[in-house]
Design a protein around this motif. Structure first.
Motif, short mmCIF file in Angstrom:
data_model
loop_
_atom_site.label_atom_id
_atom_site.label_comp_id
_atom_site.label_asym_id
_atom_site.label_seq_id
_atom_site.Cartn_x
_atom_site.Cartn_y
_atom_site.Cartn_z
N ARG A 258 0.85 -1.26 0.08
CA ARG A 258 -0.04 0.29 -0.36
C ARG A 258 0.74 1.13 0.10
NH1 ARG A 258 -5.39 1.83 1.23
NH2 ARG A 258 -5.55 -0.08 1.86
N TYR A 259 1.82 1.58 0.37
CA TYR A 259 3.20 2.32 0.63
C TYR A 259 4.07 2.31 0.27
CZ TYR A 259 -1.11 3.45 3.84
OH TYR A 259 -2.04 3.74 4.93
N THR A 260 5.67 1.28 1.11
CA THR A 260 6.02 1.12 0.33
C THR A 260 7.33 0.70 1.97
OG1 THR A 260 7.73 3.31 0.65
CG2 THR A 260 7.26 2.32 -1.50
N LEU A 261 8.42 0.03 1.70
CA LEU A 261 8.98 -0.50 2.75
C LEU A 261 10.03 -0.26 3.22
CD1 LEU A 261 9.05 -2.79 5.12
CD2 LEU A 261 10.22 -4.41 3.15
N TYR A 262 9.88 0.61 4.63
CA TYR A 262 11.18 1.07 5.29
C TYR A 262 11.24 0.43 6.78
CZ TYR A 262 7.64 3.94 6.46
OH TYR A 262 6.41 4.80 6.54
N PRO A 263 12.76 1.40 7.29
CA PRO A 263 12.49 0.52 8.74
C PRO A 263 11.50 1.03 9.77
CG PRO A 263 15.10 0.86 8.00
CD PRO A 263 14.03 1.98 6.77
N GLN A 264 11.39 2.40 9.23
CA GLN A 264 10.43 3.40 10.25
C GLN A 264 8.68 2.81 9.82
OE1 GLN A 264 12.64 5.10 8.84
NE2 GLN A 264 14.36 4.50 9.82
N LEU A 265 8.60 1.73 8.55
CA LEU A 265 7.30 1.16 8.66
C LEU A 265 6.15 0.54 10.05
CD1 LEU A 265 5.01 0.85 6.46
CD2 LEU A 265 5.97 -1.49 6.24
N GLY A 266 6.72 0.31 10.64
CA GLY A 266 6.27 -0.22 12.14
C GLY A 266 5.67 1.29 13.07
N ALA A 267 6.21 2.67 13.01
CA ALA A 267 5.15 3.75 13.51
C ALA A 267 4.08 3.67 13.04
CB ALA A 267 6.31 4.20 12.84
N ILE A 268 4.00 2.71 12.35
CA ILE A 268 1.91 3.10 11.09
C ILE A 268 1.32 1.93 12.36
CG2 ILE A 268 1.97 0.98 10.35
CD1 ILE A 268 0.34 2.84 7.92
N THR A 269 1.65 0.48 13.11
CA THR A 269 1.35 0.53 13.70
C THR A 269 0.95 1.52 15.45
OG1 THR A 269 3.48 0.05 15.45
CG2 THR A 269 2.53 -1.78 13.68
N ILE A 270 1.12 2.23 15.91
CA ILE A 270 0.85 3.20 16.62
C ILE A 270 -1.09 3.41 16.23
CG2 ILE A 270 1.13 5.72 16.01
CD1 ILE A 270 1.05 4.52 19.03
N LYS A 271 -1.36 3.59 14.65
CA LYS A 271 -2.44 3.48 14.82
C LYS A 271 -3.95 1.83 14.66
CE LYS A 271 -2.45 7.11 10.54
NZ LYS A 271 -3.03 7.64 9.66
N ALA A 272 -3.24 0.83 14.85
CA ALA A 272 -3.66 0.32 15.24
C ALA A 272 -3.73 -0.46 16.91
CB ALA A 272 -2.64 -1.25 14.90
N PHE A 273 -2.65 0.72 17.45
CA PHE A 273 -2.90 0.98 18.56
C PHE A 273 -3.91 1.41 19.57
CE2 PHE A 273 -1.67 2.67 22.95
CZ PHE A 273 -1.50 1.76 23.60
N VAL A 274 -4.35 2.82 19.00
CA VAL A 274 -5.27 3.70 18.79
C VAL A 274 -6.84 2.37 18.68
CG1 VAL A 274 -6.65 5.33 18.56
CG2 VAL A 274 -4.18 5.26 18.99
N ALA A 275 -6.30 2.41 17.26
CA ALA A 275 -7.64 1.16 17.43
C ALA A 275 -7.80 -0.19 17.98
CB ALA A 275 -8.36 0.58 15.73
N ALA A 276 -7.03 -0.80 18.70
CA ALA A 276 -7.45 -1.33 19.91
C ALA A 276 -7.42 -0.77 21.15
CB ALA A 276 -6.44 -2.33 20.13
N VAL A 277 -7.38 0.23 21.41
CA VAL A 277 -7.69 1.09 22.36
C VAL A 277 -9.12 1.72 22.65
CG1 VAL A 277 -7.47 3.15 23.64
CG2 VAL A 277 -5.50 1.93 23.25
N ILE A 278 -9.62 2.29 21.42
CA ILE A 278 -10.97 2.43 20.99
C ILE A 278 -11.92 0.66 20.47
CG2 ILE A 278 -13.13 3.18 18.65
CD1 ILE A 278 -10.33 5.14 18.62
#
Length: 293
Positions: free
Chosen positions: A213-233
């Motif tokens: 969807r985006y591209t692969l780079y070492p900081q891609l894992g930062a997007i998991t903060i949105k998944a964490f927000v989803a888990a909190v919601i």
């Protein structure tokens, strides 16, 4: 109307990828009561394994995907054994596990910066991205439909594992009380390793789709903060909550981008987090829990 349908499909597709990641967060939280912020690193590991095997060995997406899932799952188990288990054996304070997970996240990210470099990489075109016409009502991407179907398959398989197998029963029991499950004969260390393997493998699936969807780079894992927000919601520790929260978040992002402005996507996401914490801190399906002592 066509634009609305298209944005809803895109939102469900993005939300389903978030769900794969958020379920991993919730699985670990339900057992150990801490948020594993190294989870994004497992996503990156899965993405790079898939990329490396596709580029270097020319394997198909099925073999590369299987290797990515296995590699990320094993990396999650190794992280738990090296970084988290020694802490668990010395103290019951989960804050130390949280701090350790932040450190492991930085370690994994910087390992890939050093070894693979910081540049952006695109996965070979092994996943179709051609436009698909939905009976004349809207046009979407084959990739969005495929990611949605794949997420449903993996989440369905996880539900079957948790509801139909002995280890699934043990995980559900440990989610209520890990210590009591151990007293009843459950091998707690093995159970935690299984949970981390499953969480890491699901993160790898998300990593593959996010790399396309985006591209692969070492900081891609930062997007998991949105998944964490989803888990909190949805409610930390609740697997249905993680899925529902992720779909809500994905829809909110895409509808905002489609009808308001793409620059406001993050504003909407984190505003939803703040509102959730103010109105219902336990989330939609979460339960109040106390620190394990």
């Amino acid at each position: 109307m066509a634009t609305l349908i298209q944005q809803i499909i895109n939102g469900l597709s993005l939300g389903s990828v978030y769900a794969l990641i958020a379920v991993g967060y919730s699985l670990v939280y339900s057992i150990l009561l801490f948020s594993n912020f190294a989870h994004g690193g497992f996503l990156v590991i899965g993405g790079y394994i898939c990329y490396g095997t596709l580029r270097t060995f020319g394997t198909g997406i099925w073999m590369s995907g299987a290797l990515a899932l296995a590699g990320a799952g094993l990396a999650a188990v190794l992280t738990e054994r090296l970084a988290y288990r020694p802490i668990r054996e010395r103290t019951n304070v989960t804050l130390y596990l949280l701090i350790a997970s932040m450190g492991m996240s930085i370690v994994i990210e910087n390992i890939f910066v050093i070894v693979a470099g910081g540049r952006f990489r695109a996965l070979p075109p092994v996943i179709p991205t051609a436009p698909v016409n939905l009976m004349g009502m809207a046009t979407t991407s084959a990739f969005d439909l495929l990611s949605l179907v794949s997420a449903v398959v993996f989440l369905g398989a996880l539900q079957l594992f948790l509801s139909k197998t002995r280890w699934g029963l043990a995980i559900r029991a440990a989610a209520y009380d890990l210590r009591t499950a151990g007293l009843m004969g459950v091998n707690v260390n093995l159970l935690i390793s299984i949970v981390f393997f499953v969480a890491g493998a699901l993160a790898a699936v998300g990593g593959i789709f996010l790399s396309v969807r985006y591209t692969l780079y070492p900081q891609l894992g930062a997007i998991t903060i949105k998944a964490f927000v989803a888990a909190v919601i949805g409610g930390l520790g609740s697997l249905p909550g993680a899925v529902v929260g992720s779909l809500i978040l994905g829809l909110a992002e895409m509808l905002t981008a489609g009808f308001i402005s793409s620059q406001m996507r993050d504003l909407v996401v984190f505003s939803m987090l703040v509102v959730t914490l103010l109105v219902k801190p336990t989330g939609l399906f979460g339960k109040s829990v106390s620190e394990k002592v």
